[in-house]
Scaffold this active site. Structure first.
Site, PDB file in Angstrom:
ATOM      1  N   TRP A 127       0.863  -1.188   0.000  1.00  0.00           N
ATOM      2  CA  TRP A 127       0.000   0.000   0.000  1.00  0.00           C
ATOM      3  C   TRP A 127       0.901   1.241   0.000  1.00  0.00           C
ATOM      4  O   TRP A 127       1.766   1.373   0.868  1.00  0.00           O
ATOM      5  CB  TRP A 127      -0.887  -0.040   1.247  1.00  0.00           C
ATOM      6  CG  TRP A 127      -1.840   1.091   1.407  1.00  0.00           C
ATOM      7  CD1 TRP A 127      -2.685   1.598   0.484  1.00  0.00           C
ATOM      8  CD2 TRP A 127      -2.068   1.849   2.609  1.00  0.00           C
ATOM      9  NE1 TRP A 127      -3.438   2.630   1.024  1.00  0.00           N
ATOM     10  CE2 TRP A 127      -3.065   2.799   2.330  1.00  0.00           C
ATOM     11  CE3 TRP A 127      -1.524   1.804   3.894  1.00  0.00           C
ATOM     12  CZ2 TRP A 127      -3.527   3.706   3.273  1.00  0.00           C
ATOM     13  CZ3 TRP A 127      -1.987   2.707   4.851  1.00  0.00           C
ATOM     14  CH2 TRP A 127      -2.974   3.632   4.533  1.00  0.00           C
ATOM     15  N   ASP A 208      -0.655  -5.429   9.174  1.00  0.00           N
ATOM     16  CA  ASP A 208      -1.718  -4.499   8.812  1.00  0.00           C
ATOM     17  C   ASP A 208      -2.888  -5.335   8.307  1.00  0.00           C
ATOM     18  O   ASP A 208      -2.792  -5.986   7.263  1.00  0.00           O
ATOM     19  CB  ASP A 208      -1.219  -3.548   7.724  1.00  0.00           C
ATOM     20  CG  ASP A 208      -2.223  -2.444   7.387  1.00  0.00           C
ATOM     21  OD1 ASP A 208      -3.344  -2.464   7.938  1.00  0.00           O
ATOM     22  OD2 ASP A 208      -1.886  -1.573   6.566  1.00  0.00           O
ATOM     23  N   ALA A 210      -6.656  -4.903   7.209  1.00  0.00           N
ATOM     24  CA  ALA A 210      -7.678  -3.909   6.879  1.00  0.00           C
ATOM     25  C   ALA A 210      -8.901  -4.512   6.201  1.00  0.00           C
ATOM     26  O   ALA A 210      -9.879  -3.802   5.965  1.00  0.00           O
ATOM     27  CB  ALA A 210      -7.081  -2.835   5.966  1.00  0.00           C
ATOM     28  N   LYS A 243     -13.581  -1.105   6.006  1.00  0.00           N
ATOM     29  CA  LYS A 243     -14.117  -1.943   4.939  1.00  0.00           C
ATOM     30  C   LYS A 243     -15.154  -2.923   5.447  1.00  0.00           C
ATOM     31  O   LYS A 243     -16.281  -2.974   4.945  1.00  0.00           O
ATOM     32  CB  LYS A 243     -12.988  -2.703   4.243  1.00  0.00           C
ATOM     33  CG  LYS A 243     -12.217  -1.883   3.223  1.00  0.00           C
ATOM     34  CD  LYS A 243     -11.255  -0.921   3.881  1.00  0.00           C
ATOM     35  CE  LYS A 243     -10.442  -0.158   2.842  1.00  0.00           C
ATOM     36  NZ  LYS A 243      -9.506   0.803   3.491  1.00  0.00           N
TER      37      LYS A 243
END
Length: 394
Positions: A127, A208, A210, A243
């Site tokens: 990312w 991470d 997400a 999300k």
């Protein structure tokens, strides 16, 4: 003073969004921005979120500050969702953050505070904001191989070889599931090999996560995270609710610092609260309280899980439809990787020039590295994208 400021690089995704808005074509397709959209092109408010917000509206009696770490009930609910019972509660320090990005930023701040010499190893690609924040903080960043442009799968041998160059105390940034931007994930045996490498090298993982629930399911998507967190001496986990709860604008995230040392939790908790105080003081609470309400109520949690599963299956269906259409047009299964990837994104593995050609010729808007947002598609736009890919000779 202001005359000394220098222009900063434009955000490529934001620039792409503006180009899309300015394009008058009716059949244009937005595959750039990382936001889930349903078949009607809308990012809906989930049923359980609406119900939880209505309950808060009726029952909430104050908008006073929470603590610096946020509401402890939110941390407890998120820890249970992500880690289950993989790690004992007294090993975990946690703070609420403004979204997953806030959690990532606070994690990097903690790394810089604890070990200024630490390097952060990041997947190539990752990312973009990971690298941007690290650069801004002056933390040395080292890429490791991750995506094989030929197979469109994980280059695991390259990944392990590169990570063997890390030194004790270095940080290895991992994506918990639904890798952004590639969509290519580690399998369980690969996660186990990563754990062994981390422990052998004295490396500290930062995960991470997400997109939990967007890949293979809530529990399945957390399996790698749980394996790492329960198997290494220290670990950082940055989580986002944007999300899987669809609450992007509420900026709801969590940062966990896990240590197997029995006396480390209190110091870690105080340090995380201190960092919150320096950066934004008290974290936002509305989204966190919505998430807590959902996760601690059996009926709301069941409804949320059902709707999340519908979202996951819809994306898997679009992946399969696109792979099938490309196979029909090309007579080849070379695009089968799209159906194998997981989450919102897949990386086509083509050039910025061909991405631009698809935009000019067919109104297909995707980031220049060829990351496409599967959730930006619907049954009608899949054939448009497939034709664009074939016409461009990807």
């Amino acid at each position: 003073m202001f005359e000394n400021l220098k222009p900063q690089p434009a955000d490529k995704i934001l620039a792409l969004m503006q180009m899309y808005r300015d394009d008058p074509r009716q059949e244009k397709v937005d595959l750039g921005v990382g936001v889930y959209k349903n078949a009607e092109g809308v990012t809906p408010v989930m049923r359980a979120v609406k119900a939880a917000e209505h309950r808060l509206w009726e029952q909430q009696t104050t908008k006073a500050y929470t603590g610096l770490a946020g509401d402890p009930a939110y941390a407890d609910a998120m820890i249970e969702l992500i880690l289950g019972n993989a790690v004992e509660q007294d090993k975990i320090a946690a703070v609420a953050t403004p979204g997953g990005t806030g959690a990532v930023r606070q994690a990097f701040e903690l790394v810089r505070m604890a070990n200024p010499a630490a390097r952060v190893f990041v997947s190539d690609p990752t990312w973009p904001n990971h690298v941007s924040i690290l650069k801004y903080l002056g933390i040395e960043t080292v890429p490791y191989r991750y995506f094989d442009a030929e197979t469109r799968a994980v280059d695991f041998d390259g990944m392990i070889e590169d990570l063997k160059g890390a030194k004790a105390g270095d940080i290895v940034l991992l994506h918990g599931c639904c890798h952004n931007p590639t969509g290519a994930n580690l399998n369980q045996s690969q996660w186990q090999a990563v754990v062994e490498l981390l422990n052998q090298g004295g490396l500290i993982p930062m995960i991470d996560i997400a997109y939990q629930g967007f890949g293979d399911g809530l529990e399945e998507d957390a399996a790698g995270v749980r394996m790492v967190a329960s198997s290494v001496p220290e670990c950082l986990i940055a989580a986002s609710c944007s999300k899987n709860f669809g609450i992007y604008r509420e900026r709801t995230g969590l940062l966990m610092a896990i240590s197997q040392q029995g006396d480390a939790q209190a110091l870690n908790q105080k340090t995380l609260a201190f960092l919150n105080r320096q950066n934004y003081s008290f974290p936002p609470d509305h989204g966190a309280r919505v998430v807590t309400t959902i996760l601690t109520d059996d009926a709301l949690r069941a409804d949320w899980k059902a709707e999340l599963e519908d979202v996951r299956l819809a994306m898997l269906g679009l992946r399969q439809q696109l792979a099938d259409e490309l196979q029909r047009l090309t007579g080849s299964d070379r695009f089968g990787f799209i159906a194998q990837h997981r989450g919102m994104f897949s990386l086509l593995g083509t050039t910025p020039e061909l991405v631009e050609q698809m935009r000019v010729d067919h109104g297909i808007y995707m980031v220049g590295d060829s990351r496409l947002n599967i959730a930006g598609l619907n049954a009608q736009s899949v054939p448009i994208l497939a034709k664009a890919i074939v016409d461009a000779g990807v």
